[in-house]
Design an enzyme around this catalytic site. Structure first.
Site, PDB file in Angstrom:
ATOM      1  N   ASN A  35     -59.389 -41.233  39.304  1.00  0.00           N
ATOM      2  CA  ASN A  35     -58.717 -42.512  39.119  1.00  0.00           C
ATOM      3  C   ASN A  35     -57.454 -42.272  38.298  1.00  0.00           C
ATOM      4  OD1 ASN A  35     -59.409 -42.547  36.314  1.00  0.00           O
ATOM      5  ND2 ASN A  35     -61.387 -43.483  36.805  1.00  0.00           N
ATOM      6  N   LEU A  36     -56.660 -43.297  38.095  1.00  0.00           N
ATOM      7  CA  LEU A  36     -55.355 -43.103  37.465  1.00  0.00           C
ATOM      8  C   LEU A  36     -55.484 -42.555  36.047  1.00  0.00           C
ATOM      9  CD1 LEU A  36     -52.301 -43.351  37.733  1.00  0.00           C
ATOM     10  CD2 LEU A  36     -52.481 -45.715  36.916  1.00  0.00           C
ATOM     11  N   SER A  37     -56.444 -43.057  35.280  1.00  0.00           N
ATOM     12  CA  SER A  37     -56.581 -42.575  33.904  1.00  0.00           C
ATOM     13  C   SER A  37     -57.032 -41.120  33.877  1.00  0.00           C
ATOM     14  CB  SER A  37     -57.553 -43.460  33.123  1.00  0.00           C
ATOM     15  OG  SER A  37     -58.843 -43.426  33.694  1.00  0.00           O
ATOM     16  N   GLU A  38     -57.928 -40.740  34.790  1.00  0.00           N
ATOM     17  CA  GLU A  38     -58.354 -39.339  34.879  1.00  0.00           C
ATOM     18  C   GLU A  38     -57.190 -38.449  35.302  1.00  0.00           C
ATOM     19  OE1 GLU A  38     -63.044 -40.039  36.168  1.00  0.00           O
ATOM     20  OE2 GLU A  38     -61.465 -39.995  37.698  1.00  0.00           O
TER      21      GLU A  38
ATOM     22  N   ASP B 103     -67.841 -44.296  43.569  1.00  0.00           N
ATOM     23  CA  ASP B 103     -68.883 -43.738  44.427  1.00  0.00           C
ATOM     24  C   ASP B 103     -68.725 -44.230  45.859  1.00  0.00           C
ATOM     25  OD1 ASP B 103     -69.955 -42.518  42.195  1.00  0.00           O
ATOM     26  OD2 ASP B 103     -71.450 -44.072  41.847  1.00  0.00           O
TER      27      ASP B 103
END
EC number: 2.7.1.167
Length: 475
Positions: A195-198, A264
């Site tokens: 995701n964007l934060s990861e 998921d």
């Protein structure tokens, strides 16, 4: 871009990763403990749901694809509960049992829709011999079209590099939902789905679209990836591949209730679509549509082929049939703008019989549009027992949606549809049987909104229970 669904039934996917059991204890709280300044919860309902990699496997199975799950568990009640729950949704489990470790379990205590505490029962599987996992992967590689590695940093993927190399050697694409900032662990994977934060935790803060593209392409080159998919919440998702222009898909979510498990769903649909023989761009298209459906549901959820088809064909905007809660609210709003009266009823509708058909036809005559809310499989088991439902949720909804009297069909996970009814607020709430109107779930909310509540008679001699008994007697 194709708009017909992939042939999921021909797809085979293996999921390897950190499996866990999510337990939920629900109940009211009305006092403070005399032992400590904490609320006392009177537990009335207990739920168990597969979590982590197991939820990915359920998302794949819900599409009709062949879903295999490999992971590490203890030898305990939690492992048995996981296996039983997954077998009910057609996930083939091949767990490696580790007698020295418990199955990872997360227990949540909730009251009045608020989580009061979470208790984690776990002991990292780091150091456990990975060879049994490798053997299971090797045995399956000739029968699957994609391998998903679901990493929750609990130890099942300690040998992730060896797993990637096994799949690459066999020509099977490897999809990974990464955990942490050490992307070197995933070198050589086909696709990462941060995701964007990861993504920004590895690439640095991105102020512009160009920053995402440039830094994403650098990650692809640095770690020998075939592609990178950055999921960006309300901004959709962006697929990056060497030598190709960025492929961006805006979000399809109409309303966000809960993002739990959305990642998921994304990787599950990606894998099932690729394993069906579709391109990566097509896989992203369907995964994006599925994400738009699943965030419109409460709690960790899966997406059925019917819901996915509705999403990609735009039936939620223009037509009728099986819908998510968010799509239904939009459809009801449009109906009210047209001056139509909305009627709503609910039930299990396990084995549809003449009594059901007659009841629904009579309910439809009371208004212009009829909503049928259907108990999910888990809700039905809690209500009717472990032998029910006879027909799974998706099949029950498909049959109901085919009836001329029914306009919209929507599932609900809770024991009663009270919350759903309070969100939809139909003009008329209908229930069959010998209920008193004031005892019907959602009646108070409908009355408070100016609506009506009505009880209709069922046709004599028609009963799902009696049909089941007759079948058992004659078999």
């Amino acid at each position: 871009m194709k708009v017909t669904l992939p042939d999921f039934e021909r797809a085979g996917v293996m999921v390897v990763g950190d499996v866990m059991l999510d337990r939920y204890w629900y109940g009211p709280t009305s006092r403070i403990s005399p032992e400590a300044p904490v609320p006392v919860v009177k537990v009335e309902t207990i739920e168990e749901r597969p979590g982590g990699a197991a939820n990915v496997a359920m998302n794949i199975a819900s599409l009709g694809a062949s879903s295999r799950l490999v992971g590490l568990t203890g030898i305990d009640d939690a492992a048995r509960a996981l296996s039983q729950s997954l077998a009910q949704v057609n996930v083939k489990c091949d767990f490696v049992s580790v007698p020295t470790h418990p199955t990872i379990t997360k227990l949540r205590v909730l009251s009045r829709n608020q989580q009061l505490i979470r208790l984690d029962f776990e002991e990292g599987f780091d150091g456990v011999d990975p060879e049994p996992l490798h053997e299971r992967i090797n045995q399956a590689l000739g029968q699957i079209g994609a391998l998903v590695l679901s990493d929750y940093a609990k130890g099942a993927l300690a040998s992730v590099q060896q797993m990637i190399q096994l799949a690459r050697k066999a020509g099977v694409p490897v999809l990974i939902d990464p955990k942490g900032t050490d992307f070197e662990r995933y070198r050589g994977a086909t696709l990462l789905t941060p995701n964007l934060s990861e993504f920004e935790a590895v690439a640095g803060k991105c102020k512009t679209e160009q920053d995402i593209v440039e830094r994403g392409m650098k990650i692809i080159a640095d770690f020998d990836l075939s592609a990178l998919l950055v999921t960006r919440s309300e901004q959709g998702m962006t697929l990056l591949q060497p030598g190709k222009a960025p492929f961006h898909l805006p979000t399809q979510a109409q309303e966000v209730y809960d993002v739990t498990g959305a990642g998921d769903t994304v990787i599950g649909v990606l894998a099932a679509t690729l394993a069906s023989g579709n391109s990566l761009e097509e896989a992203c298209f369907f995964a994006n549509a599925a994400a738009g459906v699943v965030v419109g549901k409460l709690g960790t959820s899966t997406v059925s082929p019917v819901e996915l088809e509705n999403a990609v064909r735009g039936r939620a905007e223009t037509g009728f049939g099986v819908m998510s809660e968010a799509a239904l609210k939009e459809a009801v709003l449009a109906a009210r703008k047209r001056g139509e009266k909305v009627v709503m009823t609910n039930g299990v509708f396990d084995i549809l019989h003449a009594g059901h058909v007659s009841y629904l036809a009579n309910a439809r005559k009371l208004g212009d549009r009829l909503i049928v809310a259907v108990n999910s499989d888990a809700s039905t088991r809690r209500l009717k027992g472990d032998t029910r439902p006879v027909n799974p949720q998706e099949q029950r909804m498909i049959v109901l949606a085919a009836l001329e009297a029914v306009d919209w069909v929507v599932p609900f996970e809770e024991d009663t549809p009270q919350r759903l009814i309070s969100e939809i607020l139909p003009d008329l709430l209908v229930k069959g049987g010998d209920y008193k109107p004031e005892d019907i779930a959602g009646s108070k909310e409908v009355w408070a909104n100016g609506g009506d509540v009505m009880v209709l008679n069922f046709e004599d001699g028609c009963s799902t229970t009696n049909i089941i008994k007759k079948i058992q007697k004659n078999s």
